[in-house]
Write an enzyme that holds these catalytic residues in place. Structure first.
Site, short mmCIF file in Angstrom:
data_model
loop_
_atom_site.label_atom_id
_atom_site.label_comp_id
_atom_site.label_asym_id
_atom_site.label_seq_id
_atom_site.Cartn_x
_atom_site.Cartn_y
_atom_site.Cartn_z
N HIS A 258 -14.28 -0.32 -5.33
CA HIS A 258 -15.62 -0.66 -4.86
C HIS A 258 -15.99 0.20 -3.66
CE1 HIS A 258 -13.38 -4.14 -6.42
NE2 HIS A 258 -14.38 -4.16 -7.26
S1 FES Z 1 -12.84 -1.54 -2.53
FE1 FES Z 1 -12.66 -3.33 -3.72
S2 FES Z 1 -10.55 -3.38 -4.07
FE2 FES Z 1 -10.73 -1.68 -2.81
#
Ligand code: FES
Ligand code: HEM
Lengths: 189, 420
Positions: free
Chosen positions: A154
């Site tokens: 993410h």
């Molecule tokens: S940014 Fe969501 S798990 Fe690493």
């Protein structure tokens, strides 16, 4: 008839405020049943907690002599990945340049390494967002905007001290308990 | 309850009379899905998806129980046992593909069923309880499908389990212990796989029980219909059997044709190839995505990238994702318009379609990598999703001038007023 009256007088007898003697029995009985239910529920819930073999966290010893400056390795501890990184002078300088007040999870590089071994950054390879393994430990992997690690899940960016700088993760990469047994062997756990 | 003109169950065969007097089960079935249940005469094909959802659940239970005869829930053996099902078990490939695609079809028909309810206002009085139980079923389905997807112990299984259980670690203070309790360890491992299998076996039966409550609650006011006008007289209804058993049967035929086409000719179309790589706890796939039916919710989860006030972004994302579904529990009270059907609500209808487009955009953002334009697009689409329910719907309900409703279902169908 008499028996009925007797029963009524026993159960309906009020000691002021309309409290019946039978109310006490109701409360006592349901409370006792409730305590019993909780006593049964406890083991049913507790069986789900990590079991003894899972908790018996074996510690591992890692030989770090072959990790050159600027390199990192990935190893596994408690079934979780661990990053061991030999920071370059430039990376240490970059980490020390950041004002702590600007960080989401303020920590200096010195708080995250052992004195005299500031070049050894040892962290869990578990993104503090939702637990993916960030990139940046193996050669050729992207290291993100701050030159440390980048979690592709993410988009969390960590800097050269493994601190969260951008993206949804709330905390810096966790530093496990470890000690240097010698200059080339480190014991994790 | 039913309408006073409902046909009464009159068993012809002496054996059925004998049974009915001792256990009125045949009567119960007759009154629930037989000739004794009067249904509005004007239901269109959007009313097929409830029955289709039930069929999808039966397909999952039957194929699942068979898979469980050959599957073993061990981190060393799960992946191999699934390959064993695919290669060695007689017809095993068919059963597994049917279960895999059955899950997708389950979600397809349930989503269409939910959109039907959203458009025709089926969630409004007196059917709120039907709607609430439906949302409960939806939550249980999501949990079941998530745990099922973990069972093959491929890369997506493992990392899906890691990411989804990490949602819980966002909760302040108790989060991380709670996650370890759920997993029975620090990361997904044997304990987690085993309990997921146990629960994956259990939950479909819980779903079946809630479906019974859902249908029970439905049968008190009876089905709504495309006009949203309540049933007024016997002329407005036809018995469920044979009219809707036939219509549902036809729909079921189409459903099964599409289902077998996908299962036989493109069984992996909706899956992710990375799940054919055995789980590796040390390496996350370059781009993890959940199954397609979770994409919109995944996009909402990822929409929060910065902290707000003192709430961390991670917690915000998790709250928003659960909130996007919890919101549905309040829908019957957010939409205050007395008119049910979108057919008679010109403004509502426009926003309904915008919402569908918005959900499609969310789904698209959910499957794309979390970078560049997709972050912003996902944020806008997430904000709109919440705005639709919390701002737009309540306002539209107040300012909209609905079209004139027909006096009765019969008038809507035949164009003339019901004969006395
Ligand atoms: S940014 Fe969501 S798990 Fe690493
Ligand atoms: C609500 C209904 C159900 C849904 C939505 C569902 C969903 C799923 C999904 C998505 C998978 C992963 C498929 C894959 O990629 O291999 C799966 C696997 C599995 N399911 Fe289910 N399932 C349901 C009911 C059941 C039931 C009732 C059982 C058994 C009693 C069952 C047993 C299994 C088994 C053994 C597997 C592992 C084998 C495999 O991966 O194919 N399922 N399920």
């Amino acid at each position: 008839m008499t028996t009925v009256e007797q029963v009524e007088s026993m159960t309906e007898a009020t000691e002021g405020e309309g409290v019946r003697r039978r109310d006490f029995i109701h409360i006592a009985a349901t409370s006792w049943a409730g305590i019993g239910a909780v006593a049964v529920a406890l083991p049913l819930v507790n069986q789900m907690s990590p079991s003894a073999d899972v908790l018996a966290l074996a510690s591992i010893e890692v030989d770090i002599s072959s990790i050159d400056e600027g390199q990192a390795i990935k190893t596994s501890w408690r079934k979780q990945p661990v990053f061991i990184r030999n920071l370059t002078k430039a990376e240490i300088a970059a980490a020390n340049k950041v004002a702590l007040g600007t960080l989401r999870d303020p920590q200096a590089l010195a708080d995250r390494t052992k004195t005299g071994k500031e070049n050894w950054l040892i962290t869990l390879g578990v993104c503090t967002h939702l637990g993916c393994v960030p990139l940046g430990a193996a050669a050729g992997e992207v290291k993100g905007e701050f030159g440390g690690y980048f979690c592709p899940c993410h988009g969390s960016h960590y800097d050269t001290a493994g601190r969260i700088r951008k993206g949804p993760a709330p905390l810096n990469l966790a530093v496990p308990e470890y000690e240097f047994l010698s200059d080339t062997v480190v014991k994790i756990g | 309850m039913s309408f006073p003109w409902a046909n009464e169950y009159k068993p012809q065969h002496p054996l059925m009379q004998w049974v009915d007097e001792r256990l009125p089960l045949p009567r119960f079935v007759y009154n629930a899905i037989g000739g004794g249940y009067p249904v509005p005469r004007n239901l269109n094909y959007w009313w097929n998806f409830g029955v289709l959802s039930g069929v999808a659940l039966v397909i999952q239970i039957v194929t699942g129980i068979i898979l469980a005869m050959h599957y073993y829930a061990s981190v060393g053996g799960a992946f191999e046992s699934v390959e064993h099902i695919m290669r060695d078990v007689n017809g095993g490939w068919f059963l597994r593909y049917a279960h895999m695609n059955g899950a997708s079809f389950f979600f397809i028909v349930v989503y269409l069923h939910i959109f039907r309810g959203l458009y025709y206002g089926s969630y409004k009085a007196p059917r709120e309880m039907v709607w609430l139980l439906g949302v409960v079923i939806f939550l249980l389905m999501m949990a079941t499908a998530f745990m099922g997807y973990v069972l093959p112990w491929g890369q997506m299984s493992f990392w899906g389990a890691q990411v989804i259980t990490s949602f819980f670690s966002a909760i302040p203070v108790v989060g991380e212990p709670l996650r370890q309790w759920l997993l029975g360890g620090f990361a997904p491992d044997q304990a987690a796989l085993n309990r997921f299998f146990s629960l994956h076996y259990l939950l479909p039966f819980v779903i079946a029980a809630v479906i019974i409550l859902h249908v029970w609650a439905l049968h008190i006011p009876g089905s709504s219909n495309p006009t949203g006008v309540s049933v007024k007289s016997e002329q407005d209804t036809v018995p469920f059997h044979p009219y809707y058993t036939a219509k549902d049967g036809f729909g079921l035929g189409l459903f099964l044709i599409l289902f077998v086409i996908l299962t036989f000719f493109a069984p992996n179309l909706l899956g992710h190839p990375d799940n054919y790589i055995p789980a590796n706890p040390l390496s996350t796939p370059a781009h993890i995505v959940p199954e397609w039916y979770f994409w919109p919710f995944y996009a909402i989860l990822r929409a929060f990238t910065v902290d707000f006030l003192f709430i961390p972004a991670k917690l915000l994302g998790v709250l928003a994702m659960f909130g996007s579904i919890a919101l549905l529990f309040f829908l019957p009270w957010l939409d205050t318009s007395p008119v049910r059907s979108g057919n008679y609500r010109p403004l509502f209808r426009k926003f309904f379609w915008v919402l569908l487009i918005d959900i499609a955009i969310l789904g698209y953002c959910g499957v794309m990598p979390a970078e560049g334009p997709y972050i912003l697009l996902g944020q806008i689409a997430s904000a709109y999703y919440f705005a639709h329910f919390l701002i737009i719907l309540p306002i539209v309900s107040r300012i909209e001038k609905p079209l004139a409703l027909p006096n009765s279902i019969t008038e809507a169908v035949t164009g003339k007023a019901a004969a006395a």
